[in-house]
Design a protein around this motif. Sequence first.
Motif, PDB file in Angstrom:
ATOM      1  N   GLU A  18       0.852  -1.185   0.000  1.00  0.00           N
ATOM      2  CA  GLU A  18       0.000   0.000   0.000  1.00  0.00           C
ATOM      3  C   GLU A  18       0.890   1.238   0.000  1.00  0.00           C
ATOM      4  O   GLU A  18       1.847   1.315   0.764  1.00  0.00           O
ATOM      5  CB  GLU A  18      -0.890   0.006   1.243  1.00  0.00           C
ATOM      6  CG  GLU A  18      -1.808   1.197   1.333  1.00  0.00           C
ATOM      7  CD  GLU A  18      -2.701   1.171   2.557  1.00  0.00           C
ATOM      8  OE1 GLU A  18      -3.312   2.214   2.844  1.00  0.00           O
ATOM      9  OE2 GLU A  18      -2.795   0.129   3.231  1.00  0.00           O
ATOM     10  N   VAL A  28      -3.132   3.554  -2.862  1.00  0.00           N
ATOM     11  CA  VAL A  28      -3.101   2.636  -4.000  1.00  0.00           C
ATOM     12  C   VAL A  28      -2.517   1.320  -3.517  1.00  0.00           C
ATOM     13  O   VAL A  28      -1.716   1.277  -2.585  1.00  0.00           O
ATOM     14  CB  VAL A  28      -2.293   3.191  -5.197  1.00  0.00           C
ATOM     15  CG1 VAL A  28      -2.878   4.494  -5.691  1.00  0.00           C
ATOM     16  CG2 VAL A  28      -0.839   3.351  -4.858  1.00  0.00           C
ATOM     17  N   LYS A  30      -0.553  -2.165  -4.796  1.00  0.00           N
ATOM     18  CA  LYS A  30       0.289  -2.636  -5.886  1.00  0.00           C
ATOM     19  C   LYS A  30       0.699  -4.084  -5.669  1.00  0.00           C
ATOM     20  O   LYS A  30       0.845  -4.531  -4.539  1.00  0.00           O
ATOM     21  CB  LYS A  30       1.571  -1.800  -5.971  1.00  0.00           C
ATOM     22  CG  LYS A  30       1.366  -0.360  -6.338  1.00  0.00           C
ATOM     23  CD  LYS A  30       2.705   0.351  -6.429  1.00  0.00           C
ATOM     24  CE  LYS A  30       2.564   1.776  -6.896  1.00  0.00           C
ATOM     25  NZ  LYS A  30       3.893   2.411  -7.062  1.00  0.00           N
ATOM     26  N   ILE A  35       0.102  -0.882  -9.956  1.00  0.00           N
ATOM     27  CA  ILE A  35      -1.175  -0.609  -9.302  1.00  0.00           C
ATOM     28  C   ILE A  35      -2.256  -1.550  -9.823  1.00  0.00           C
ATOM     29  O   ILE A  35      -2.397  -1.743 -11.026  1.00  0.00           O
ATOM     30  CB  ILE A  35      -1.610   0.850  -9.543  1.00  0.00           C
ATOM     31  CG1 ILE A  35      -0.622   1.813  -8.891  1.00  0.00           C
ATOM     32  CG2 ILE A  35      -3.026   1.097  -9.021  1.00  0.00           C
ATOM     33  CD1 ILE A  35      -0.875   3.278  -9.227  1.00  0.00           C
ATOM     34  N   MET A  38      -7.141   1.447  -6.494  1.00  0.00           N
ATOM     35  CA  MET A  38      -6.953   2.775  -5.913  1.00  0.00           C
ATOM     36  C   MET A  38      -8.225   3.149  -5.165  1.00  0.00           C
ATOM     37  O   MET A  38      -9.319   3.034  -5.724  1.00  0.00           O
ATOM     38  CB  MET A  38      -6.720   3.814  -7.020  1.00  0.00           C
ATOM     39  CG  MET A  38      -5.497   3.551  -7.866  1.00  0.00           C
ATOM     40  SD  MET A  38      -5.306   4.761  -9.202  1.00  0.00           S
ATOM     41  CE  MET A  38      -6.412   4.073 -10.435  1.00  0.00           C
TER      42      MET A  38
END
Length: 124
Positions: A18, A28, A30, A35, A38
């Motif tokens: 995060e 966001v 990942k 990513i 979001m």
Amino acid sequence: MTPEEIAELALSLPEVTEEDPYGPHRPVFKVGGRIFAMLAEATRTHPDQVTVKCEPPLALHLCEQHSAVRPWHQGRRWHWLTVRLDEDSVPDEELSNLLHHSWECVVAGLPAATRERLRSILSA
């Protein structure tokens, strides 16, 4: 689903991080440095929402089925969807599946060794 529940679910997926590159209240999530989700906190103009990566055919289907789902950037990016997290939103189970789908879409674009390692962690 609440933003907190979405964050918890996202962080439960293998090797998710995060970050806050867009400022506070806009985390966001990942995987492999890319990513896949979001979050955006509610403002005067919109409720809490989550944006996820999605295959275009599924994106079109979800937009037809749910008024809370729309393509990111007003129809110009069908591989990303924004989902409002209000009372008319997508059911929790479908939102959970969409978050997993988004993770998988990003993992599919990672190098083969990384992709296989992540998928094996998820299926374990």
